[in-house]
Structure formats: C-alpha cells, structure tokens
Motif scaffolding. Structure first.
Motif, PDB file in Angstrom:
ATOM      1  N   HIS A   5      22.869 -17.430 -48.200  1.00 50.59           N
ATOM      2  CA  HIS A   5      21.635 -17.779 -48.794  1.00 50.59           C
ATOM      3  C   HIS A   5      22.118 -19.249 -49.388  1.00 50.59           C
ATOM      4  CE1 HIS A   5      20.190 -13.746 -47.747  1.00 50.59           C
ATOM      5  NE2 HIS A   5      19.654 -14.389 -48.183  1.00 50.59           N
ATOM      6  N   ASP A  49      19.794 -17.953 -44.054  1.00 53.30           N
ATOM      7  CA  ASP A  49      17.859 -17.631 -44.647  1.00 53.30           C
ATOM      8  C   ASP A  49      18.000 -18.604 -45.793  1.00 53.30           C
ATOM      9  OD1 ASP A  49      18.358 -16.019 -42.656  1.00 53.30           O
ATOM     10  OD2 ASP A  49      17.574 -14.267 -44.297  1.00 53.30           O
ATOM     11  N   ASP A  50      16.488 -18.869 -45.266  1.00 54.12           N
ATOM     12  CA  ASP A  50      16.037 -19.741 -46.780  1.00 54.12           C
ATOM     13  C   ASP A  50      15.754 -20.699 -46.758  1.00 54.12           C
ATOM     14  OD1 ASP A  50      16.034 -16.697 -48.222  1.00 54.12           O
ATOM     15  OD2 ASP A  50      16.835 -17.549 -50.042  1.00 54.12           O
ATOM     16  N   HIS A 103      11.950 -17.906 -40.745  1.00 53.22           N
ATOM     17  CA  HIS A 103      11.557 -17.474 -42.297  1.00 53.22           C
ATOM     18  C   HIS A 103      10.766 -16.580 -42.834  1.00 53.22           C
ATOM     19  CE1 HIS A 103      14.660 -14.701 -44.694  1.00 53.22           C
ATOM     20  NE2 HIS A 103      14.092 -15.116 -45.663  1.00 53.22           N
ATOM     21  N   HIS A 107       8.230 -17.255 -48.095  1.00 49.33           N
ATOM     22  CA  HIS A 107       9.163 -16.305 -48.567  1.00 49.33           C
ATOM     23  C   HIS A 107       8.141 -15.227 -49.099  1.00 49.33           C
ATOM     24  CE1 HIS A 107      13.740 -14.688 -50.124  1.00 49.33           C
ATOM     25  NE2 HIS A 107      13.803 -14.938 -48.984  1.00 49.33           N
TER      26      HIS A 107
END
Ligand SMILES: [Zn+2]
Length: 230
Positions: A5, A49-50, A103, A107
């Motif tokens: 992350h 991710d993110d 993604h 979120h």
C-alpha cells in the motif's frame, strides 16, 4: 503475489484502518532485495494498491534500480487529491512499462455499493484510466479485499480479465480473483518472501502433477479404446 500500500509516511490523513498497511522505506527495500535475489527461482508478482504518491516517489525508482516489474492499482477518483498519484504520474508509470490497473474511483467497499455506484466504480474508473494511459485497462484490485458474487459478476461484465483480492494464500492457477499477500508494517521480510516462494513452488508442483495425471489418464484411455477396438 505481494501487495503493497503506502511506503514511508502519508502526506494526507490516513483512512480508518489504513495505518498498519504503510511500511517504512527500509522495510520496503528489504522486501525488494529479497524478491530480487530470489527471482531466479520464483516469479514474484508485485502490486501496489491505492495509488499513493509513494508509488511514484519511492516505489517506482527502487523497482527500476532492480529491474523489477509491478502493477499499480490506482484510484481514478483521487487524482486531484493530495497524497495520491496525479494523472501525469500515472501516465509516466505506464509509459515506463509498469502495469496500471483499477482500484475503483473513491476507495469504497464494492459489496456495499448499489448497482449504479458499482458501475461507476468499475466502468467509470476503467474509462478514465484508459484515457490517461492510452491503452486498454483490464485488471482490477478489489478495495479492502471485499467481494461477493455480485461484485465478481460486475467485474466480468465491465471487462476486467485479471482481478486481485487480498486473500493471503498461494496463487492457485485457476483462482479468480487471484489472491495476494498484503504487506503490513513490522513485517518479517524474510519470512514473507519464504512464504510466497513456497506458495509459488507448491502451485507449480501442483500444476505439474495435475498435468501429469491428466496425461497419464488420457494415455490409459487411449490404450483402453485401442484394446476395445481390437
Ligand atoms: Zn485499497
């Protein structure tokens, strides 16, 4: 597959429950070096991710130094927000040969999204990203690793071929979505790499075994049919 992350400190407030998934630069480099030194034995896959700025500021440089490939699963709804990758950075990463996947937009937990929001998250993010990188985007990483049958069906319908969860286990070749190990702060890098290494080796053996069983089964069927035909 190893999933990261953030690296270092976020330059924005952390989301609830997010902090443990940020690792120090030192921890990150440790994992990368171990991956690099084991890469002749096992084909590690690295994902991020993110869409945090640390993907661009730290990860990409260090990956490049070690000639490692990676996929970045970015949030197409957060390009303007501080602490996240900008469109220009995403385009640059794609131009350097890194894979860019979705993604989602904001979120959110896809299992809790209504049909309209889910469609935006999946198809909306896909078309934004395709516009940014100038090529088809067919991979997605599921936020928080939360999915159900409806989410998986929607992903297929939206045209995603490669989908990744955060179910930490060895990749079984047929698994969909593909499980990943998520790295957390305070990790034992050596142990993580060993676990993934064993998982990949196990999977490979498993596949070879399956192919061999299949081959010997079909051989014996052919033999039997020949006998019968005689
Ligand atoms: Zn996420």
């Amino acid at each position: 597959m190893i999933n990261f992350h953030g690296i270092g400190e976020a330059s924005r407030p952390y989301e609830a429950g997010e902090r443990p998934f940020w690792i120090s630069r030192h921890e990150f480099l440790n994992v990368l070096d171990l991956v690099r030194s084991n890469s002749d034995v096992v084909d590690f896959k690295l994902t991020f991710d993110d869409g945090n700025s640390s993907d661009y500021e730290i990860a990409a440089q260090e990956l490049r130094k070690r000639s490692l490939e990676a996929s970045f699963f970015v949030l197409a709804g957060k390009f303007q927000q501080p602490g996240y990758l900008t469109q220009t950075q995403v385009r640059e990463l794609a131009g350097e040969g890194f894979q860019i996947g979705s993604h989602g937009l904001n979120h959110v937990d896809w299992t809790g999204a209504d049909d309209r929001e889910l469609a935006d998250e999946l198809s909306g993010s896909k078309s934004i990203l395709e516009e940014v990188v100038g090529r088809p985007v067919a991979s997605a990483a599921i936020p928080f690793g939360l999915y159900d049958r409806r989410v998986l069906n929607a992903l297929r319908r939206a045209g995603y071929r490669d989908v990744y969860s955060s179910d930490g286990s060895a990749r079984l070749s047929k698994a969909w979505p593909t499980p990943r190990y998520s790295v957390q702060g305070g990790l034992d890098a050596g142990r993580l790499v060993e676990t993934v290494r064993h998982g990949r080796l196990f999977d490979r053996l498993n596949n070879e075994l399956r192919l061999r069983v299949k081959a010997s089964l079909s051989r014996s069927i052919v033999r039997r049919m020949k006998q019968l035909g005689r």
